[in-house]
Design a protein around this motif. Structure first.
Motif, mmCIF file in Angstrom:
data_model
loop_
_atom_site.group_PDB
_atom_site.id
_atom_site.type_symbol
_atom_site.label_atom_id
_atom_site.label_comp_id
_atom_site.label_asym_id
_atom_site.label_seq_id
_atom_site.Cartn_x
_atom_site.Cartn_y
_atom_site.Cartn_z
ATOM 1 N N LYS A 71 -14.123 -9.141 -9.053
ATOM 2 C CA LYS A 71 -14.274 -7.764 -9.523
ATOM 3 C C LYS A 71 -15.701 -7.255 -9.323
ATOM 4 O O LYS A 71 -16.230 -6.475 -10.111
ATOM 5 N N TYR A 99 -14.018 8.296 -8.670
ATOM 6 C CA TYR A 99 -13.010 8.655 -9.666
ATOM 7 C C TYR A 99 -13.180 10.109 -10.119
ATOM 8 O O TYR A 99 -12.194 10.851 -10.261
ATOM 9 N N ALA A 106 -6.205 4.506 -10.009
ATOM 10 C CA ALA A 106 -6.656 3.238 -9.444
ATOM 11 C C ALA A 106 -8.177 3.121 -9.491
ATOM 12 O O ALA A 106 -8.722 2.025 -9.703
ATOM 13 N N LYS A 109 -9.148 2.345 -13.091
ATOM 14 C CA LYS A 109 -8.954 0.911 -13.345
ATOM 15 C C LYS A 109 -10.103 0.101 -12.767
ATOM 16 O O LYS A 109 -10.577 -0.866 -13.377
ATOM 17 N N ASN A 112 -13.215 -0.015 -15.018
ATOM 18 C CA ASN A 112 -13.113 -1.014 -16.082
ATOM 19 C C ASN A 112 -13.134 -2.437 -15.539
ATOM 20 O O ASN A 112 -13.706 -3.340 -16.170
ATOM 21 N N ASP A 113 -12.543 -2.637 -14.380
ATOM 22 C CA ASP A 113 -12.544 -3.974 -13.779
ATOM 23 C C ASP A 113 -13.967 -4.435 -13.436
ATOM 24 O O ASP A 113 -14.308 -5.609 -13.632
ATOM 25 N N THR A 153 -15.327 7.039 -19.708
ATOM 26 C CA THR A 153 -14.197 6.374 -20.362
ATOM 27 C C THR A 153 -14.171 6.538 -21.871
ATOM 28 O O THR A 153 -13.112 6.382 -22.500
#
Length: 381
Positions: A71, A99, A106, A109, A112-113, A153
């Motif tokens: 990641k 984003y 995606a 995500k 956060n990954d 987020t």
């Protein structure tokens, strides 16, 4: 002519060399892609990039360099080692920019990954681990990115890590006697790469916490930086100040963070002098550091300097609403179009030297990152 001390990047560690003001040597690794030095014939018929191209460039960068297991991003197209710690924060910012442009779940995500990837690899963001963190600016790039991630987020874990990181750097780096921030744990010098990012981080934390202490620290460090690292006549930014001697060397990331810190204070206060500093700085990059066609310098020879223009992109974009002439947008779009035309057609990746076809063979993620970063922020015109 007296020698100046400048700082260059190598994987995992900086090293110091002496150079003259008329010439400097850049270290290189023995294994690298073969560069074509002649401009590409593609430039004779320019194609304008599109939003779809920006998405394609981002996906290609991820396909080639992102480790879904770790990641985090690999250092090279060989995919056999993870890239340098500080550059991961810059890539994380790029993912967040993508984003915000696409609103693709995606990409959310992935935001956060990457936090998880960093948590697992960097001792849970334990800022007191002096093996994982060995220099102050590495921490501050992450503090900025963590704050950005919180703003996107709303995850307070990110904010708590950012605040703890800022406090760790401030307590170890700030010089309460002479002002300014030291670059390294040994306090050998005060560099732009820690002082201007400290202003940016402080202003971001001030924006989300309303804690006046952050604003006070930001204005203090900006004032010191302006007096010691900034030529108020030309807009040139010194790389460092060792003792009483500023070391002038032109690196785009220092100009980016100078612009970003000035703009953060301008937006918060409305003080025109901050905006004037930001424009003077941007004009130096455009008119002095870029070539006769306005193309930004390549920077780096198979080392981490390839990522520097990605940092310039992050903060130069903030000047566009203040630029009624549109000169900055036109300038950067020309750079993007040039880099995109010269991409590796099979892999979809671009290169730090926008003017030449992306080399075949082994290429670094550092080298491929900056044009992708610009494309996530700047709209085609």
């Amino acid at each position: 002519m007296m020698n100046m001390i400048h700082f260059f990047f190598l994987r995992k560690r900086y090293y110091i060399i002496l150079v003259t003001m008329m010439a400097c040597s850049i270290s290189s690794c023995s294994k690298k892609a073969t560069e074509v030095t002649e401009p590409s014939a593609l430039l004779t018929k320019k194609q304008l990039f599109t939003p779809a191209d920006a998405t394609a460039a981002f996906h290609s960068f991820n396909n080639i360099y992102y480790s879904s297991t770790d990641k985090l991003y690999y250092a090279t197209t060989e995919r056999n080692s993870i890239g340098a710690i500080w550059t991961q924060a810059i890539y994380w910012d790029m993912v967040m920019n993508a984003y915000q442009r696409t609103k693709d779940p995606a990409d959310l995500k992935m935001i956060n990954d990457i936090y998880t990837g960093g948590f697992n690899r960097y001792d849970g963001y334990n800022w007191n681990n002096t093996t994982t963190w060995f220099i102050y600016d590495d921490m501050m790039w992450w503090v900025i990115a963590l704050t950005n991630a919180y703003q996107i987020t709303g995850n307070t874990v990110y904010l708590d890590k950012a605040k703890a990181g800022f406090d760790r750097v401030w307590n170890g780096s700030y010089d309460p006697v002479a002002g300014g921030m030291f670059w390294d744990f040994q306090h050998s010098g005060k560099n732009s790469c820690i002082n201007y990012p400290t202003v940016i981080a402080a202003m971001k934390l001030y924006a989300v916490t309303k804690n006046e202490a952050y604003f006070t620290k930001a204005t203090s460090i900006y004032a010191w930086s302006r007096a010691n690292l900034f030529d108020t006549n030309s807009g040139r930014v010194a790389d460092n100040k060792i003792g009483n001697v500023p070391g002038y060397a032109d690196y785009t990331y220092n100009y980016g963070t100078c612009i970003g810190s000035a703009m953060a204070l301008y937006k918060a206060t409305g003080t025109q002098s901050y905006l004037a500093d930001a424009k003077l700085c941007a004009n130096y990059v455009k008119n002095t550091m870029s070539d006769s066609n306005g193309i930004l310098p390549a920077e780096g020879d198979f080392n981490e300097q390839g990522v520097l223009k990605a940092i310039l992109a992050q903060y130069l974009i903030q000047l566009l609403p203040e630029d009624t002439s549109g000169q900055y947008a036109t300038w950067i779009d020309n750079n993007i179009n040039t880099a995109w035309q010269n991409r590796d057609q099979s892999r979809g990746i671009m290169h730090r030297n926008y003017k030449i076809p992306c080399p075949t063979g082994i290429v670094q993620s550092y080298e491929s990152s900056s044009a992708v970063a610009f494309m996530q922020l700047f709209n085609p015109i």
